[in-house]
Design an enzyme around this catalytic site. Structure first.
Site, PDB file in Angstrom:
ATOM      1  NE  ARG A 198      -3.715   2.091   2.685  1.00 46.65           N
ATOM      2  CZ  ARG A 198      -3.389   3.211   3.361  1.00 46.65           C
ATOM      3  NH1 ARG A 198      -2.193   3.325   3.941  1.00 46.65           N
ATOM      4  NH2 ARG A 198      -4.258   4.206   3.469  1.00 46.65           N
ATOM      5  CB  SER A 257     -12.556  -0.708   2.172  1.00 51.32           C
ATOM      6  OG  SER A 257     -11.191  -0.825   1.950  1.00 51.32           O
ATOM      7  CE  LYS A 294      -8.758   5.221   4.436  1.00 48.92           C
ATOM      8  NZ  LYS A 294      -8.630   5.078   2.999  1.00 48.92           N
TER       9      LYS A 294
HETATM   10  C1  LIG Z   1      -5.817   1.539   5.657  1.00 48.14           C
HETATM   11  C2  LIG Z   1      -6.786   1.752   6.757  1.00 48.14           C
HETATM   12  N1  LIG Z   1      -8.134   1.647   6.566  1.00 48.14           N
HETATM   13  C3  LIG Z   1      -8.889   1.867   7.661  1.00 48.14           C
HETATM   14  S1  LIG Z   1      -7.877   2.255   8.985  1.00 48.14           S
HETATM   15  C4  LIG Z   1      -6.434   2.076   8.053  1.00 48.14           C
HETATM   16  C5  LIG Z   1      -5.071   2.296   8.637  1.00 48.14           C
HETATM   17  C6  LIG Z   1      -4.684   1.173   9.546  1.00 48.14           C
HETATM   18  O1  LIG Z   1      -3.391   1.448  10.040  1.00 48.14           O
HETATM   19  P1  LIG Z   1      -3.005   1.073  11.534  1.00 48.14           P
HETATM   20  O2  LIG Z   1      -2.962  -0.424  11.641  1.00 48.14           O
HETATM   21  O3  LIG Z   1      -1.633   1.682  11.713  1.00 48.14           O
HETATM   22  O4  LIG Z   1      -4.043   1.706  12.427  1.00 48.14           O
HETATM   23  C1  LIG Z   2      -8.634   0.281   3.745  1.00 47.39           C
HETATM   24  C2  LIG Z   2      -8.406  -1.043   3.876  1.00 47.39           C
HETATM   25  C3  LIG Z   2      -9.309  -1.886   4.570  1.00 47.39           C
HETATM   26  N1  LIG Z   2      -9.051  -3.185   4.703  1.00 47.39           N
HETATM   27  C4  LIG Z   2      -7.930  -3.734   4.170  1.00 47.39           C
HETATM   28  C5  LIG Z   2      -7.675  -5.189   4.358  1.00 47.39           C
HETATM   29  N2  LIG Z   2      -7.030  -2.991   3.508  1.00 47.39           N
HETATM   30  C6  LIG Z   2      -7.199  -1.673   3.319  1.00 47.39           C
HETATM   31  N3  LIG Z   2      -6.335  -0.990   2.682  1.00 47.39           N
END
Ligand SMILES: Cc1ncsc1CCOP(=O)(O)O
Ligand SMILES: C=C1C=NC(C)=NC1=N
Ligand SMILES: [Mg+2]
Length: 218
Positions: free
Chosen positions: A41, A113, A142
């Site tokens: 990502r 998602s 994020k």
């Molecule tokens: C990509 C994404 N989508 C929802 S929360 C998130 C970030 C998750 O990152 P972390 O595990 O550091 O909280």
């Molecule tokens: C936003 C997200 C939610 N869920 C997963 C598995 N990956 C992602 N990048």
């Protein structure tokens, strides 16, 4: 491969998530620690683009391939096809899962998602292989996440789809992810709890051992 087992400890990383080590070293440590799937990502501030992004993806893919860890690309379907990735993960504002399926074919993994039962239904009907639901807790990884959701939406989707693969995401750590599994998630997606800690291998091992306590076949 059993997608639910692949979702157990689903590490997600980009070069800008890595706090203490070179990105490839972080991934190597995570693999050695026992992650069960990886999502490339590469996005947000300072993310690699163009040829550098492609080369980084190939390098990550090579490490995953050597360890038989499924390699998923976030958003970038063309990159996934070009390097022969095992699948793609798309958000609600990305390409529709049905179109991704047409481009990737049946033997690839498509993750979507979802934040609500409605979005889960649509993703399942479009042919997704799993859904990622959250953010369970607050996260700064994020910046444009939906509001903190807790585990309610996971529970609701699980009640309507008793067998469909669900992975929880958002602010998850070894000491706080259990409620997400109890709500019905098959596994956890993690970025900072592995990528930005001083010892990614140890952090991964802790997640794996904790998961084994919660899910006895993990
Ligand atoms: C990509 C994404 N989508 C929802 S929360 C998130 C970030 C998750 O990152 P972390 O595990 O550091 O909280
Ligand atoms: C936003 C997200 C939610 N869920 C997963 C598995 N990956 C992602 N990048
Ligand atoms: Mg997206």
């Amino acid at each position: 491969m059993n997608i639910k087992e692949a979702l157990r400890i689903y590490f997600i990383m980009g070069s800008n998530n890595c706090g203490h080590h070179e990105p490839l070293d972080v991934l190597k440590q995570a693999i050695d620690g026992g992650i069960t799937m990886f999502q490339f990502r590469e996005k947000g501030s300072g993310a690699l683009i163009g040829e550098a992004k492609k080369q980084f993806a190939r390098d990550c893919f090579r490490l995953c391939k050597q360890a038989n860890v499924p390699f998923i690309v976030n958003d970038d379907v063309d990159l996934a096809i070009e390097i022969g990735a095992d699948g793609v993960h798309v958000g609600q504002d990305d390409l529709d899962a049905g179109i991704v399926r047409q481009k990737l074919g049946q033997d690839k993994i498509i993750g979507v998602s979802s934040h609500t039962l409605q979005e889960s239904k649509a993703a399942i009907e479009a042919g997704a292989d799993y859904i990622g639901m959250g953010p369970v807790y607050a996260t700064t990884t994020k910046l444009d996440t939906n509001p903190v959701a807790g585990t309610t939406a996971i529970q609701e989707t699980r009640e309507h789809f008793p067998q469909f693969p669900i992975v929880a995401i958002g602010g998850l750590q070894a000491d706080n992810f259990t409620p997400a599994i109890e709500a019905g998630a098959d596994g956890i997606s993690i970025i900072s709890a592995i990528a930005s800690v001083p010892n990614p291998k140890e952090a991964t091992e802790k997640l794996v051992s904790t998961m084994k306590e919660v899910i006895n076949d993990a």
